[in-house]
Design a protein around this motif. Sequence first.
Motif, PDB file in Angstrom:
ATOM      1  N   ASP A   1      73.955 -10.655  -3.844  1.00  0.00           N
ATOM      2  CA  ASP A   1      75.155  -9.903  -3.451  1.00  0.00           C
ATOM      3  C   ASP A   1      76.408 -10.473  -4.093  1.00  0.00           C
ATOM      4  N   SER A   2      76.415 -11.779  -4.324  1.00  0.00           N
ATOM      5  CA  SER A   2      77.600 -12.413  -4.907  1.00  0.00           C
ATOM      6  C   SER A   2      77.697 -12.197  -6.415  1.00  0.00           C
ATOM      7  N   LEU A   3      76.589 -11.809  -7.040  1.00  0.00           N
ATOM      8  CA  LEU A   3      76.558 -11.691  -8.496  1.00  0.00           C
ATOM      9  C   LEU A   3      76.427 -10.260  -9.007  1.00  0.00           C
TER      10      LEU A   3
ATOM     11  N   GLN B   1      70.893 -13.695 -24.525  1.00  0.00           N
ATOM     12  CA  GLN B   1      72.198 -14.303 -24.784  1.00  0.00           C
ATOM     13  C   GLN B   1      72.989 -14.577 -23.509  1.00  0.00           C
ATOM     14  N   GLN B   2      72.627 -13.931 -22.416  1.00  0.00           N
ATOM     15  CA  GLN B   2      73.286 -14.177 -21.126  1.00  0.00           C
ATOM     16  C   GLN B   2      72.437 -15.041 -20.192  1.00  0.00           C
ATOM     17  N   ALA B   3      71.194 -15.306 -20.582  1.00  0.00           N
ATOM     18  CA  ALA B   3      70.248 -15.945 -19.668  1.00  0.00           C
ATOM     19  C   ALA B   3      70.663 -17.361 -19.277  1.00  0.00           C
ATOM     20  N   GLU B   4      71.110 -18.145 -20.245  1.00  0.00           N
ATOM     21  CA  GLU B   4      71.430 -19.533 -19.929  1.00  0.00           C
ATOM     22  C   GLU B   4      72.574 -19.632 -18.933  1.00  0.00           C
TER      23      GLU B   4
ATOM     24  N   GLN C   1      72.097 -21.135 -15.202  1.00  0.00           N
ATOM     25  CA  GLN C   1      72.867 -22.304 -14.794  1.00  0.00           C
ATOM     26  C   GLN C   1      73.653 -22.022 -13.518  1.00  0.00           C
ATOM     27  N   THR C   2      74.203 -20.827 -13.401  1.00  0.00           N
ATOM     28  CA  THR C   2      74.931 -20.447 -12.189  1.00  0.00           C
ATOM     29  C   THR C   2      74.013 -20.445 -10.979  1.00  0.00           C
ATOM     30  N   LEU C   3      72.823 -19.844 -11.139  1.00  0.00           N
ATOM     31  CA  LEU C   3      71.877 -19.766 -10.027  1.00  0.00           C
ATOM     32  C   LEU C   3      71.289 -21.136  -9.690  1.00  0.00           C
TER      33      LEU C   3
END
Length: 326
Positions: A134-136, A166-169, A173-175
């Motif tokens: 929900d936050s993302l 290209q967005q995975a890292e 890292q955020t999760l």
Amino acid sequence: MSTWSDALHFAPLSLTSSDSLPTLALVDLADWALVTLVGDDKKSYLQGQVTCDVVSLSPEQSTLGAHCDAKGKMRTIFRLFHHQQGYGLFQRQSVMATQLPELKKYAVFSKVDIEPSEDVLLGLCGEQAQARIDSLFTGDSDVRQQDNATAVKIDDQRWLIAVAPQQAEALAQTLAADAQLSTSALWDLYDIRAALPRIDASTELEHVPQALNLQAVDGISFKKGCYVGQETVARAKYRGTNKRAMFIMQGDAAQCPQAGDAIERSVGENWRKGGTVIAGYQFADQQAIALVVLPNDLDDDTQFRLADAPESRWTVQALPYSLDDE
């Protein structure tokens, strides 16, 4: 090759059979794959290939389904959802080499492109998973899309995320900041406890959909039109020709049961092959849990063991859903 996970260490969690699961875990779904379908004819083409109703699937929903051969034996079980400009089919990596060419076989006659996706597949598990999603991801539906990423709700404690390399890292890292990291073995445990079926290379073309309870998890539409293997699937329902079902089993094991392993059942004083493992998980206390296809008419006092471990004893556990026909 993508290096998105180089900075993160995904390792198996050491869990006993009585341990609680992590409140939040990030899972590297390296054993899974995503197939994408795009093009004007994607909906009609897929509708004629699979057991689920593609036409009625809204962008806010996902569904389980199967792709069968002409005899009704399953090549794969997948989760289908709207992804970017088309559809995504989330399935086991081990069947890709054989199943994908069959799915594409007649695509030359339609305006549809079917390809393996390069997206990174992550799982978010635990009682805090919903709040984290929900936050993302904006919205409140079970499938949420944003630029280069789609989040799909599996159950009350699990979400699948398909994100461009290209967005995975950055996303991982955020999760990972407030989550335990795990291999896909944790995902296996969730699937087994939820009795969600799958097909791996070792069980491909072995079973009709009802033998893995696909009708009980809404993976078969008996109202849609024709698709590959439909006559056999319909016969299994209306004529009762299927004599097998998938059960949760638990017992002693020195190593993790693998898809395709044999379970033996007692017949008097003898033992005979009784079933086939679909998926297994090994606990840290010499216990294991597995999904197993068995005859659906076994006596209640039937004993079971792993064929490779004659001293083991296994028991059937309660399913989280009913196998009774409506």
